[in-house]
Design a protein around this motif. Structure first.
Motif, short mmCIF file in Angstrom:
data_model
loop_
_atom_site.label_atom_id
_atom_site.label_comp_id
_atom_site.label_asym_id
_atom_site.label_seq_id
_atom_site.Cartn_x
_atom_site.Cartn_y
_atom_site.Cartn_z
N VAL A 64 -5.51 1.43 7.08
CA VAL A 64 -4.34 0.96 6.34
C VAL A 64 -3.32 2.09 6.20
O VAL A 64 -2.11 1.89 6.38
CB VAL A 64 -4.75 0.41 4.96
CG1 VAL A 64 -3.52 0.09 4.12
CG2 VAL A 64 -5.62 -0.83 5.11
N ILE A 72 -2.57 -5.99 8.66
CA ILE A 72 -3.63 -5.37 7.85
C ILE A 72 -4.75 -6.36 7.60
O ILE A 72 -5.93 -6.05 7.76
CB ILE A 72 -3.06 -4.86 6.50
CG1 ILE A 72 -2.19 -3.62 6.72
CG2 ILE A 72 -4.20 -4.52 5.53
CD1 ILE A 72 -1.59 -3.07 5.45
N TYR A 92 0.82 -1.21 0.00
CA TYR A 92 0.00 0.00 0.00
C TYR A 92 0.85 1.26 0.00
O TYR A 92 0.33 2.36 -0.09
CB TYR A 92 -0.94 0.00 1.21
CG TYR A 92 -1.95 -1.11 1.16
CD1 TYR A 92 -3.11 -0.99 0.39
CD2 TYR A 92 -1.75 -2.30 1.86
CE1 TYR A 92 -4.04 -2.02 0.33
CE2 TYR A 92 -2.67 -3.32 1.81
CZ TYR A 92 -3.81 -3.18 1.04
OH TYR A 92 -4.73 -4.19 0.98
N GLN A 149 1.79 -7.26 6.44
CA GLN A 149 0.55 -7.51 5.71
C GLN A 149 -0.44 -8.29 6.57
O GLN A 149 -1.66 -8.06 6.49
CB GLN A 149 0.85 -8.28 4.42
CG GLN A 149 -0.36 -8.50 3.51
CD GLN A 149 -0.92 -7.20 2.97
OE1 GLN A 149 -0.17 -6.34 2.54
NE2 GLN A 149 -2.23 -7.07 2.98
#
Length: 565
Positions: A482, A462, A447, A459
């Protein structure tokens, strides 16, 4: 007195079957406007009705020889006259010329019937090399279906190819102009409709589209001139009456619109068309004729009893008549659908319930509104549309968001949310966007392009937070979560703490996101849902807050509300 005056007198005489009088008035119309081929055509038509086929053909030949050679339909009329005179050889010749040179195919079905008749009478098949109006016919039909389904970008690709192959295909140019307009490409729409009118200056669909485009562009002088012409136009074919009626409504000429809608409602097909009653009701509403508008909407409700649309608009009338409409008179669209804001609310309620009905997912008018708002709405409207796009999530939507990413004038936050939405739709591989004036590639699920690496454990935090927040937070809130995590990692890198328990970090992110959006949240509630201690959530939230300076940012924003983070 002008040509229009004599035309109207001629039509009145025709309604009373007084053909001699009608012919006299049509002749006078020709005298006033000798260069107008329509006047000559009307005269040829009445001569044919009177059985004067030879004289009718003389007029038709004069049109194509002297007045307007592009009026290929005259050859179809000639073929009819020759057939009535039992001159089948001449009828065949005229019909072949019509089919091989007419690009619109207005009388294609009738021509096929006549071909059968002539083949029978001449005892041989007709000698025809091609049918011009069928060139690109299948592709054009498919493009029209795409427009009706709201697949505008797909239709644009098909129509652009079609007009390259067949530059004289005015119907394809017209639909391409509309497709451009639906997605907000006004310059392209205007160029396409001007191409239509270069091919066929009297094309009613093209003139109506041009009027709408000119209104959008604020070109008052040419618009007034064009509207004056359209006000005098009295179409014969129902398709043209409908196009003119809806155009006059969009232009704010509600009296004219209502007059044409009434014409259509007198027909058998019109009396069964729920949309027509809605259109007539909207015209009455805009003219402050509320009792009449209610009658039309009640009729629409009878024809479409399961729909919320007539009920919604009658509720608007109730509020006006009871004096409850304090914010002023609501603007109502001629399209037969709920207002954009109401449909968006329905879509959001459906998302909260975990189910998006096909009616909302595939509504072409709603999709058109989304395309429009994404190009021309304010920042908040665009963010709402992107959230709605996330619920729909098909290829058409992905194309629209991808196109937005390359717009140098678009807000970077909107672009970043678009990237987030595309990832949520399952778009794989790198996504390129123009961020901060430079081209940025977002690789796979990363991102942030500012981090030199992206670890799997980052990750996982998230992914866990997304799963737990998916039914309780909207897409913008998830995006902000995020973004906060990426900002924390970017600021802390390379001294990122060891992520021993991802549940604690995910819970901290949810807690801070709730506070950012002024939602009620406590360490105790978040800790319970993530299965960790209150101390763990509190410690991680404080670490993220101190690294990103979140409290200072939020206190500044909330100062006007007398609140603190």
């Amino acid at each position: 007195m002008d040509a229009t005056f004599f035309f109207e007198r001629a039509v009145q005489s025709l309604d009373r079957y007084k053909y001699d009088k009608a012919l006299k008035y049509f002749r006078r119309a020709v005298e006033y406007e000798p260069d107008n081929p329509v006047n000559h055509c009307n005269m040829a038509g009445i001569l044919s009705e009177m059985g004067k086929y030879g004289e009718s053909n003389d007029v038709l030949k004069h049109i194509v020889d002297r007045v307007d050679p592009s009026m290929t339909e005259c050859y179809f009329y000639m073929a009819n006259n020759f057939a009535n005179m039992e001159d089948f050889e001449s009828a065949e010749k005229a019909l072949v010329h019509y089919l091989e040179h007419d690009a619109n195919g207005q009388f294609l079905d009738e021509s096929e019937e006549m071909m059968e008749l002539l083949s029978f009478e001449l005892e041989r098949p007709m000698k025809i090399a091609k049918i011009k109006s069928r060139e690109g016919f299948v592709e054009h039909d498919r493009a029209r279906s795409m427009l009706e389904e709201g697949k505008f970008t797909e239709a644009i690709k098909l129509l652009e190819n079609l007009v390259r192959m067949h530059p004289e295909f005015s119907a394809a140019h017209n639909n391409l102009a509309l497709a451009y307009y639906y997605v907000g490409r006004f310059t392209d729409a205007l160029a396409a409709v001007k191409q239509v009118l270069a091919i066929d200056p009297g094309n009613l669909h093209g003139l109506c589209n041009l009027a709408i485009f000119l209104q959008h562009a604020g070109e008052r002088e040419p618009l007034e001139e064009l509207v004056e012409l359209l006000e005098k136009t009295v179409p014969y074919h129902q398709e043209h009456v409908f196009k003119l009626a809806t155009t006059m409504g969009v232009l704010g000429r509600h009296d004219s619109a209502l007059r044409h809608f009434r014409r259509l409602l007198k027909t058998e097909a019109g009396q069964a068309d729920v949309c027509l009653y809605h259109y007539a009701a909207v015209a009455c509403y805009n003219l402050d004729r509320y009792a009449e508008a209610r009658r039309f909407w009640k009729q629409a409700e009878k024809l479409d009893p399961g729909s919320d649309i007539p009920k919604f608009h009658m509720n608007v009338l109730d509020r006006i008549e009871s004096g409850l409409a304090k914010d002023g008179k609501m603007t109502i669209s001629y399209h037969y659908h709920l207002p954009f804001e109401e449909q968006l609310r329905q879509l959001q309620r459906a998302q909260a319930a975990g189910y998006v009905p096909e009616r909302l997912r595939n509504d072409p008018l709603l999709r058109s509104s989304f395309f429009w708002a994404l190009r021309h709405g304010d920042r908040d409207t665009k963010l709402q549309v992107i959230q709605a796009y996330g619920m729909i999530g098909d290829a058409e939507v992905a194309d629209s968001l991808t196109e937005l990413l390359s717009d140098p004038n678009e807000d970077d936050y909107v672009k970043n949310v678009s990237v987030f939405a595309l990832r949520g739709m399952g778009v794989k591989g790198p996504i390129t966007a123009l961020i901060g004036g430079r081209e940025v590639a977002f690789e796979k699920n990363v991102y942030s392009p500012n981090l030199p690496v992206w670890n799997a454990e980052w990750q996982e935090v998230i992914d866990l937070a997304m799963v737990r927040m998916s039914t309780r937070y909207d897409m913008i809130q998830q995006f902000d979560m995020v973004t906060l995590w990426v900002e924390f990692l970017t600021r802390a890198y390379p001294a990122i703490p060891k992520l021993t328990k991802k549940e604690g970090w995910a819970g901290a992110l949810e807690y801070l996101t709730a506070k950012m959006h002024r939602r009620t949240a406590s360490y105790q509630d978040v800790a319970r849902r993530y299965g960790v201690s209150i101390t763990t959530v509190s410690k991680h939230a404080k670490h993220i807050d101190e690294t990103c300076g979140l409290r200072e940012k939020m206190d500044s924003i909330f100062a006007n509300f007398g609140e603190k983070l």
